[in-house]
Motif scaffolding. Sequence first.
Motif, PDB file in Angstrom:
ATOM      1  N   ILE A 208      15.199  -5.748   0.635  1.00 29.03           N
ATOM      2  CA  ILE A 208      14.209  -6.639   0.009  1.00 29.03           C
ATOM      3  C   ILE A 208      14.718  -7.019  -1.379  1.00 29.03           C
ATOM      4  N   GLY A 209      14.183  -8.092  -1.899  1.00 30.87           N
ATOM      5  CA  GLY A 209      14.615  -8.567  -3.209  1.00 30.87           C
ATOM      6  C   GLY A 209      13.733  -8.056  -4.339  1.00 30.87           C
ATOM      7  N   ASP A 210      14.105  -8.477  -5.544  1.00 28.77           N
ATOM      8  CA  ASP A 210      13.369  -8.035  -6.737  1.00 28.77           C
ATOM      9  C   ASP A 210      11.923  -8.519  -6.733  1.00 28.77           C
ATOM     10  N   VAL A 211      11.753  -9.763  -6.311  1.00 30.31           N
ATOM     11  CA  VAL A 211      10.403 -10.334  -6.345  1.00 30.31           C
ATOM     12  C   VAL A 211       9.488  -9.592  -5.377  1.00 30.31           C
ATOM     13  N   THR A 212      10.000  -9.287  -4.194  1.00 27.25           N
ATOM     14  CA  THR A 212       9.200  -8.544  -3.212  1.00 27.25           C
ATOM     15  C   THR A 212       8.898  -7.133  -3.717  1.00 27.25           C
ATOM     16  N   ALA A 213       9.873  -6.513  -4.335  1.00 28.22           N
ATOM     17  CA  ALA A 213       9.660  -5.164  -4.869  1.00 28.22           C
ATOM     18  C   ALA A 213       8.590  -5.176  -5.957  1.00 28.22           C
ATOM     19  N   GLU A 214       8.614  -6.219  -6.778  1.00 29.82           N
ATOM     20  CA  GLU A 214       7.601  -6.334  -7.835  1.00 29.82           C
ATOM     21  C   GLU A 214       6.203  -6.478  -7.232  1.00 29.82           C
ATOM     22  N   ARG A 215       6.137  -7.273  -6.172  1.00 27.63           N
ATOM     23  CA  ARG A 215       4.836  -7.478  -5.518  1.00 27.63           C
ATOM     24  C   ARG A 215       4.335  -6.178  -4.899  1.00 27.63           C
ATOM     25  N   ILE A 216       5.218  -5.430  -4.293  1.00 21.65           N
ATOM     26  CA  ILE A 216       4.838  -4.136  -3.696  1.00 21.65           C
ATOM     27  C   ILE A 216       4.319  -3.196  -4.773  1.00 21.65           C
ATOM     28  N   LYS A 217       5.018  -3.158  -5.885  1.00 23.92           N
ATOM     29  CA  LYS A 217       4.619  -2.263  -6.983  1.00 23.92           C
ATOM     30  C   LYS A 217       3.226  -2.592  -7.491  1.00 23.92           C
ATOM     31  N   GLN A 218       2.978  -3.874  -7.646  1.00 26.57           N
ATOM     32  CA  GLN A 218       1.685  -4.274  -8.201  1.00 26.57           C
ATOM     33  C   GLN A 218       0.541  -4.039  -7.220  1.00 26.57           C
ATOM     34  N   GLU A 219       0.819  -4.196  -5.941  1.00 24.28           N
ATOM     35  CA  GLU A 219      -0.289  -4.148  -4.984  1.00 24.28           C
ATOM     36  C   GLU A 219      -0.569  -2.740  -4.461  1.00 24.28           C
ATOM     37  N   VAL A 220       0.458  -1.984  -4.178  1.00 24.94           N
ATOM     38  CA  VAL A 220       0.200  -0.664  -3.580  1.00 24.94           C
ATOM     39  C   VAL A 220       0.796   0.484  -4.388  1.00 24.94           C
ATOM     40  N   GLY A 221       1.475   0.138  -5.472  1.00 27.70           N
ATOM     41  CA  GLY A 221       2.119   1.204  -6.244  1.00 27.70           C
ATOM     42  C   GLY A 221       1.107   2.103  -6.929  1.00 27.70           C
ATOM     43  N   CYS A 222       1.427   3.392  -7.002  1.00 25.73           N
ATOM     44  CA  CYS A 222       0.565   4.333  -7.699  1.00 25.73           C
ATOM     45  C   CYS A 222       1.416   5.496  -8.191  1.00 25.73           C
ATOM     46  N   ALA A 223       0.836   6.243  -9.134  1.00 20.39           N
ATOM     47  CA  ALA A 223       1.579   7.347  -9.738  1.00 20.39           C
ATOM     48  C   ALA A 223       0.920   8.687  -9.481  1.00 20.39           C
ATOM     49  N   HIS A 224      -0.231   8.644  -8.798  1.00 17.51           N
ATOM     50  CA  HIS A 224      -0.939   9.904  -8.541  1.00 17.51           C
ATOM     51  C   HIS A 224      -1.610   9.799  -7.177  1.00 17.51           C
ATOM     52  N   PRO A 225      -1.587  10.892  -6.398  1.00 21.17           N
ATOM     53  CA  PRO A 225      -2.138  10.818  -5.028  1.00 21.17           C
ATOM     54  C   PRO A 225      -3.645  10.661  -4.957  1.00 21.17           C
ATOM     55  N   VAL A 226      -4.350  10.960  -6.053  1.00 20.57           N
ATOM     56  CA  VAL A 226      -5.812  10.830  -5.976  1.00 20.57           C
ATOM     57  C   VAL A 226      -6.264   9.381  -5.982  1.00 20.57           C
ATOM     58  N   ILE A 227      -5.363   8.499  -6.291  1.00 15.13           N
ATOM     59  CA  ILE A 227      -5.702   7.072  -6.349  1.00 15.13           C
ATOM     60  C   ILE A 227      -5.901   6.548  -4.932  1.00 15.13           C
ATOM     61  N   GLU A 228      -6.769   5.564  -4.842  1.00 11.37           N
ATOM     62  CA  GLU A 228      -7.070   4.935  -3.557  1.00 11.37           C
ATOM     63  C   GLU A 228      -5.792   4.464  -2.858  1.00 11.37           C
ATOM     64  N   GLN A 229      -5.678   4.780  -1.571  1.00 11.10           N
ATOM     65  CA  GLN A 229      -4.468   4.430  -0.816  1.00 11.10           C
ATOM     66  C   GLN A 229      -4.566   3.003  -0.292  1.00 11.10           C
ATOM     67  N   ARG A 230      -3.461   2.294  -0.370  1.00  7.50           N
ATOM     68  CA  ARG A 230      -3.409   0.900   0.089  1.00  7.50           C
ATOM     69  C   ARG A 230      -2.168   0.700   0.955  1.00  7.50           C
ATOM     70  N   GLU A 231      -2.177  -0.405   1.663  1.00 12.08           N
ATOM     71  CA  GLU A 231      -1.029  -0.738   2.526  1.00 12.08           C
ATOM     72  C   GLU A 231      -0.642  -2.200   2.309  1.00 12.08           C
ATOM     73  N   ILE A 232       0.605  -2.501   2.616  1.00 12.42           N
ATOM     74  CA  ILE A 232       1.083  -3.881   2.475  1.00 12.42           C
ATOM     75  C   ILE A 232       2.139  -4.165   3.538  1.00 12.42           C
ATOM     76  N   ASP A 233       2.096  -5.379   4.086  1.00 10.82           N
ATOM     77  CA  ASP A 233       3.124  -5.813   5.042  1.00 10.82           C
ATOM     78  C   ASP A 233       4.249  -6.492   4.277  1.00 10.82           C
ATOM     79  N   VAL A 234       5.448  -6.062   4.586  1.00  9.00           N
ATOM     80  CA  VAL A 234       6.614  -6.570   3.867  1.00  9.00           C
ATOM     81  C   VAL A 234       7.626  -7.108   4.866  1.00  9.00           C
ATOM     82  N   ARG A 235       8.265  -8.236   4.497  1.00  8.50           N
ATOM     83  CA  ARG A 235       9.344  -8.775   5.336  1.00  8.50           C
ATOM     84  C   ARG A 235      10.667  -8.666   4.581  1.00  8.50           C
TER      85      ARG A 235
END
Lengths: 345, 359
Positions: A208-235
Amino acid sequence: MFKWLRGLFSNDLSIDLGTANTLIYVRDQGVVLNEPSVVALRELNGQKTVEAVGIGAWRMLGRTPDNIVSIRPLRDGVIADFQVTEKMLQFFIAKVHKRSFFLPSPRVLICVPCMSTQVERRAIRESAIGAGAREVHLIEEPMAAAIGAGLQVDDATGSMVVDVGGGTTEIAILSLNGVVYRESIRVGGDRFDEAIISYVRRRHGSLIGDVTAERIKQEVGCAHPVIEQREIDVRGRNLAEGVPKTFTLNSIEILEAFQTPLAQIKQAVVRVLEHSPPELASDIAESGIVLTGGGALLRGLDILLAETTGVPVVLAKEPLTCVVRGGGIAIEQMDRRTLQLLSTK
Amino acid sequence: MENSEIPEPALEKPGDILRQARQELGISQSEIAERMYLKLSDLVALEENRFEVLKGGVFARGYLIAFARLVEVDTDRVVSAYDRLPSVIAASAENQPVKSSSIARTQKTGAAAVPAGIGLFVLLLLLLWWLQRSEMPWSDPAEQAPVVAETGSMMGVEPVVSGPDSSESAVEGDLETDSEPSVAESPESAGSSEPPGPAESIASSEAFESQESHEVVESQESHEVVEPLEPLEPLESPATDESMELAVDSQQELETLEPTPADPEEPLPGRVINAGSEQGALLEFSFSGECWAEVYDSSNELIYQDLHREGDQVTVRGAAPFTILFGDSRYVELLYQGNSVDIVPRRGDVVARMVVGES
């Protein structure tokens, strides 16, 4: 002479020249520009010309033909390509002076990483002058971030700021308008992106490219497991088959990918607390640590650092613009000569 | 008061929301304080909405967010309730860099007026400089001075002279070349208005010739008519040749027609003058130098007098005998009825007085 004349028709600027984003605060107008620090260059007969700057160039990242290259002129908080940085600054300064008849020649306050070397600071200064600035002042990013976050930096009490930027994480303890202790690590949002790309390639066999990685980070990224879990489809492009393939990523996977850079940030914060004077450490333990910067928007980072340090960690309001807003306040205080914290080295 | 539009959270304050949520969950204050790494007193202050005891708004906001997460309350709801507090609004207004600095705003307003004023001043200077540059040939005293001097000396004939002189300045712009002739023409037209003077005098002299009166008085009158041309005489510049020739021609014409006394300084060729009456004895004078001549007829009446130069040929008819006076007899040859007459001057002098044609 002409710079002085042009300066009469220019506004004072505070610039957060970040690795990921460049933000510009115009005096009495607020933050007027927030664009990616990306420049697209077109090469024609050996001559490079600027094709696009900012958001336009960011959209081209990874999508350019051979004769166009989209680059980030800053790496790890400092200038990696001097000339391109100068062109980018020139474009941004002109963009915030749209209505000006003359070429703008503003006074500029630039926020620089606190651990940047004299050579790196000089490069930033020269780049700004080359872009048309008539006066250049530098301020350390943690100080600007603290001012922008609303901390009382002139009090005789300790404050601690963790500014997670695109290329660096700046950590500093402040008191009485000065930096008591500082630390800067070359870990930031870019490192999180790289971690995601590496994780996807390793676990999903896709690129994947930088732009896709940035989008993944913003949408589902987290730093602690207590945070709400999310999912994202990536191509991404499957490495084995060579064709695009869609797969799903969740927050736990991203948390796993972030372990290395998060560990580096935690260690740096603990290191700073260890080096802080006892009185200031007491103040910090009582009040807490303030998180600023775009990286602070990573969900759960405050919880992670609070658990690590045992100190309250709070997220500043609008953490992405804290540094540049703090620079804007510093410009106004500079005219009133009540602020003696500007580093002009 | 501000919550009157929204009935449910009408009286809600962030501390109240969080305390209620905590009580519903059955969590003690000390447990929350421990999980938030806060002092119990600070937590109590949060629940009692005493945010001033906390160290700044940034911490109060952060604590509220962390508290809301723990008690599973929407953080946005708590934060918005906190932001609506009057004390927070005042503090944020004071802390905002854009709105905070009324001083800075005033300075900026003043600073905006100064550049605008200076800019206008500079533009005005540039405009004046441009205008001055475009009008420089007219305003430059160094170039204007000769025109004035010549105007004074040439008595309106100077456009002929100033035309070529100003040709250099005319190169500088169309404005100059366009406007300059208009200035030059006005004196020229004044000069051209003078020819009617000589023309009138010529007409009068022709009329005089047609009458063939040959009276000296009338010739003197015609001489007076020619007088307006006298200011032209000092002309020495070649540029005035045309006007000069015009004046001289008209004067020559006059003098060939009538026996007017010529200007002694006028470098004229020999004149042929017929004077006196139509009938009577004939006197012919030929002058080889400057000489004054007077002729009286038998009735002792002055029928001719003039100053002559070399080459002049004068024929006078009248009733004989004639009494003739020559100022310088050395330069005169006299014929009476075609016969040469010896001129004998007075002893020791060149002046000769004689009587010719006595029977």
